[in-house]
Design an enzyme around this catalytic site. Structure first.
Site, short mmCIF file in Angstrom:
data_model
loop_
_atom_site.label_atom_id
_atom_site.label_comp_id
_atom_site.label_asym_id
_atom_site.label_seq_id
_atom_site.Cartn_x
_atom_site.Cartn_y
_atom_site.Cartn_z
N LYS A 1 58.22 9.20 -19.98
CA LYS A 1 57.60 10.52 -19.93
C LYS A 1 57.16 10.95 -18.54
O LYS A 1 56.67 10.16 -17.75
CB LYS A 1 56.37 10.55 -20.85
CG LYS A 1 56.67 10.52 -22.32
CD LYS A 1 57.49 11.70 -22.81
CE LYS A 1 56.67 12.97 -22.88
NZ LYS A 1 55.63 12.93 -23.91
N SER B 1 53.03 8.79 -19.42
CA SER B 1 52.41 8.43 -20.68
C SER B 1 52.05 6.95 -20.63
O SER B 1 52.78 6.15 -20.06
CB SER B 1 53.39 8.69 -21.82
OG SER B 1 53.06 7.89 -22.94
N LYS C 1 23.93 33.22 -16.58
CA LYS C 1 24.44 32.52 -15.40
C LYS C 1 25.41 31.39 -15.67
O LYS C 1 26.48 31.31 -15.04
CB LYS C 1 23.27 32.01 -14.56
CG LYS C 1 22.50 33.16 -13.98
CD LYS C 1 21.24 32.75 -13.28
CE LYS C 1 20.36 33.97 -13.12
NZ LYS C 1 19.93 34.55 -14.41
N GLU D 1 49.73 22.61 -18.17
CA GLU D 1 49.06 22.59 -19.48
C GLU D 1 47.56 22.86 -19.33
O GLU D 1 46.96 23.58 -20.13
CB GLU D 1 49.28 21.24 -20.16
CG GLU D 1 50.71 21.03 -20.63
CD GLU D 1 50.93 19.60 -21.12
OE1 GLU D 1 51.13 19.43 -22.32
OE2 GLU D 1 50.87 18.66 -20.31
N ASN E 1 12.71 40.47 -11.30
CA ASN E 1 13.76 41.18 -12.06
C ASN E 1 14.76 41.88 -11.14
O ASN E 1 15.97 41.78 -11.36
CB ASN E 1 13.13 42.20 -13.01
CG ASN E 1 12.28 41.53 -14.08
OD1 ASN E 1 12.28 40.30 -14.17
ND2 ASN E 1 11.54 42.30 -14.85
N GLN F 1 18.59 35.53 -18.62
CA GLN F 1 18.69 34.30 -17.81
C GLN F 1 19.91 33.48 -18.26
O GLN F 1 20.46 32.70 -17.49
CB GLN F 1 17.41 33.48 -17.97
CG GLN F 1 17.40 32.16 -17.25
CD GLN F 1 16.00 31.59 -17.13
OE1 GLN F 1 15.18 32.09 -16.38
NE2 GLN F 1 15.73 30.54 -17.88
N HIS G 1 61.43 37.43 -27.28
CA HIS G 1 61.22 36.56 -28.46
C HIS G 1 61.61 35.12 -28.16
O HIS G 1 61.96 34.37 -29.07
CB HIS G 1 62.02 37.05 -29.67
CG HIS G 1 61.87 38.51 -29.96
ND1 HIS G 1 60.94 39.01 -30.84
CD2 HIS G 1 62.52 39.59 -29.45
CE1 HIS G 1 61.04 40.34 -30.88
NE2 HIS G 1 61.98 40.71 -30.04
N ASN H 1 54.93 14.27 -17.65
CA ASN H 1 54.31 15.40 -18.34
C ASN H 1 53.78 16.47 -17.36
O ASN H 1 53.22 16.11 -16.32
CB ASN H 1 53.15 14.91 -19.21
CG ASN H 1 53.62 13.97 -20.30
OD1 ASN H 1 54.73 14.11 -20.82
ND2 ASN H 1 52.80 12.98 -20.62
N TYR I 1 14.49 44.53 -18.44
CA TYR I 1 14.78 43.11 -18.38
C TYR I 1 14.30 42.39 -19.64
O TYR I 1 13.26 42.73 -20.22
CB TYR I 1 14.10 42.48 -17.15
CG TYR I 1 14.32 40.98 -17.06
CD1 TYR I 1 15.49 40.47 -16.50
CD2 TYR I 1 13.39 40.08 -17.57
CE1 TYR I 1 15.72 39.11 -16.44
CE2 TYR I 1 13.62 38.71 -17.52
CZ TYR I 1 14.78 38.22 -16.96
OH TYR I 1 15.01 36.89 -16.91
#
Ligand code: ARG
Length: 501
Positions: free
Chosen positions: A284, A278, A326, A291, A111, A323, A157, A286, A318
């Site tokens: 295209k 694409s 992780k 992204e 622990n 466990q 905006h 991209n 504990y």
């Protein structure tokens, strides 16, 4: 007999299906070097207080170093029936050196061992992430310097609002990431103390020296309470909070790149190496990487929510639930490190299009506020000035004109406060130059802001360098010979004390 380290009170073996669910070695082997460094430090401390003989300690340390070598070279045979990284390492040590291995776990529990491993792992990973962030901020400041005087539209905006410079915008990104670096160093400082000696939950009656152990690992101190020492996962939670905010920033930068590289904006082009095409539309190009950076934020937020949910309501100390801390933590850290690592190259892949920025400054009445400020300087109250300029803009919209297209007569029809000097207000360079207050977009103010960010970065980098992994961990990870044990407790304390960051 179950053949497990804890098998003494059991008469039946573990069901396979239970073993599979119980085992964490599939993922917690990521903690192997921290686990071994912690064990070496523990053994050195046990020798110092006389619990291990010099020979026993040497055998343990040599065995552990050999195991680290096998792991580094991918030759270590991980075993699911040995459950986790801790028992795999200890079991392998016993296979190698026999009975003396059984003394390593004296005064220690898994622990407090896992709590220590996690802290060391977080310190290492936060340090590496910090390096990447510092490099990104440095790159942003260089670009901001280059473009300190390049005018572009600023938005609120997502509507054109007022002129700023591209350097001003890049400096905003630098400020965001430098706060992230600051936060990460705060988190690292708080978690860089040792829980070892907490035992399972109630410490140990054996004469372990918690300070000497901490100093051996260049940790700045020890935890204050044995229950909290094994129950606390704040370091992981705080790290995920820090990573989440970082990913908010990364996603906002990424989104702006997506916008700017669109034909609608066209402010920036990304080199082919950073884009894809694409499979259907031949024209295209991209912005996949921005992204993906935007999208990866979701994984990190998910990990934070997972860990908060995991820890919420757990009784001290504990619990095996823990466990489960992780995998989300490792995934989030890996994700954040990958994102930050690509940022400097992504920024280098930008080609800036000043022509497009200038063109965008022409439409959208970005100087309307400057016109109102011009009236204010003539003595008109701001609210009145705002109303007058609103009418001017309405007139322009109706007649398809820009502010600078109107005649003086047209202006005077809308308000008698206007005179022939009104046209001086309708100039982007003038508008920018006058916003020279600290933090403003005037090229001079942008340069001053960059200088401030650069000096803050230097301070952050000094903190970053001071509080990273110990010499012991670094040597172990690289396969170099280990530094000698700190000779005395007071020497150890002196070294531990100067690690403050
Ligand atoms: N693999 C465990 C974990 O990650 C280590 C601690 C196990 N302690 C225990 N009492 N079973 O949480």
């Amino acid at each position: 007999m179950s053949g497990k380290a804890w098998g003494g009170r059991f008469s039946e073996g573990t069901a396979k299906i239970v073993e599979a669910m119980n085992a964490s070695v599939g993922f917690d082997q990521a903690l192997a070097f921290e686990d071994i460094a912690g064990s070496i430090a523990h053994s050195r401390m046990l020798a110092k207080v006389g619990i291990l003989s010099g020979d026993e300690q040497r055998a343990i340390e040599d065995g552990l170093v050999a195991i680290a070598g096998e792991i580094r070279e991918g030759r270590f045979a991980w075993s699911v029936s040995r459950e986790d990284v801790h028992m795999n390492v200890e079991g392998a040590l016993a296979d190698r050196i026999g009975r003396a291995a059984g003394r390593l776990h004296t005064g220690r529990s898994r622990n407090d061992q896992v709590a220590l491993d996690l802290r060391l792992w977080l310190r290492r990973e936060l340090s590496a992430l910090g390096e990447g962030l510092a490099a990104t901020v440095r790159k942003l400041l260089a670009l901001a310097t280059e473009h300190a005087a390049l005018p572009m539209p600023g938005y609120t905006h997502l509507q054109r609002a007022q002129p700023i410079t591209f350097g001003h915008h890049l400096s905003a990104w630098a400020a965001m990431l430098s706060r992230d670096l600051d936060r990460l160093l705060d988190a690292r400082r708080r978690l860089s103390i040792s829980p070892l000696g907490s035992g399972a939950l109630a410490g140990t009656p054996l004469p372990v020296d918690r300070h000497a152990l901490a100093a051996e690992l260049e940790l700045a101190g020890i935890t204050v309470n044995s229950l909290d020492g094994v129950a606390d996962r704040d370091g992981a939670l705080e790290t995920l909070g820090t990573l989440s905010i970082l990913m908010v920033h990364v996603s906002r930068m990424a989104e702006e790149l997506v916008l700017w590289t669109s034909q609608e904006f066209g402010f920036v082009e990304l080199s082919d190496a950073f884009c894809t095409g694409s499979s259907l539309m031949p024209q295209k190009k991209n912005p996949d990487i921005p992204e993906l950076l935007r999208g990866k934020a979701g994984r990190v937020f998910g990990a934070q929510v997972a860990l908060l949910t995991l820890m919420k309501g757990l009784p001290l100390a504990y619990n095996k639930d823990m466990q489960e801390d992780k995998e989300p933590l490792f995934d989030a850290m890996g994700t954040a490190r990958q994102c930050v690592a690509i940022l400097p190259d992504l920024l280098s892949a930008m080609t800036v299009r000043p022509d497009k920025m200038t063109a965008a400054l022409k439409d959208g009445f970005l100087l309307a506020t400057d016109l109102a400020d011009w009236l204010v300087e003539k003595g008109v109250p701001f609210r009145e000035a705002h109303h007058i300029v609103g009418a001017v803009v309405g007139h322009c919209v109706l007649h398809g004109k820009r502010l600078e297209d109107l005649s003086l007569e047209a202006y005077r029809e809308l308000s008698e406060h206007f005179d022939e000097t009104v046209f001086t207000a309708l100039d982007v360079a003038r508008s920018l130059g006058r916003r020279s207050l600290p933090g403003g977009p005037a090229p001079e103010a942008v340069r001053q802001g960059i200088a401030r960010l650069a000096s803050e970065l230097a301070e952050l980098e000094a903190r970053l360098a001071a509080g990273g992994p110990s010499a012991l961990e670094r040597a172990l990870t690289r396969g170099e010979s280990l530094p000698p044990a700190k000779a005395t407790r007071s020497e150890a304390l002196a070294t531990g004390a100067k690690v403050g960051s």
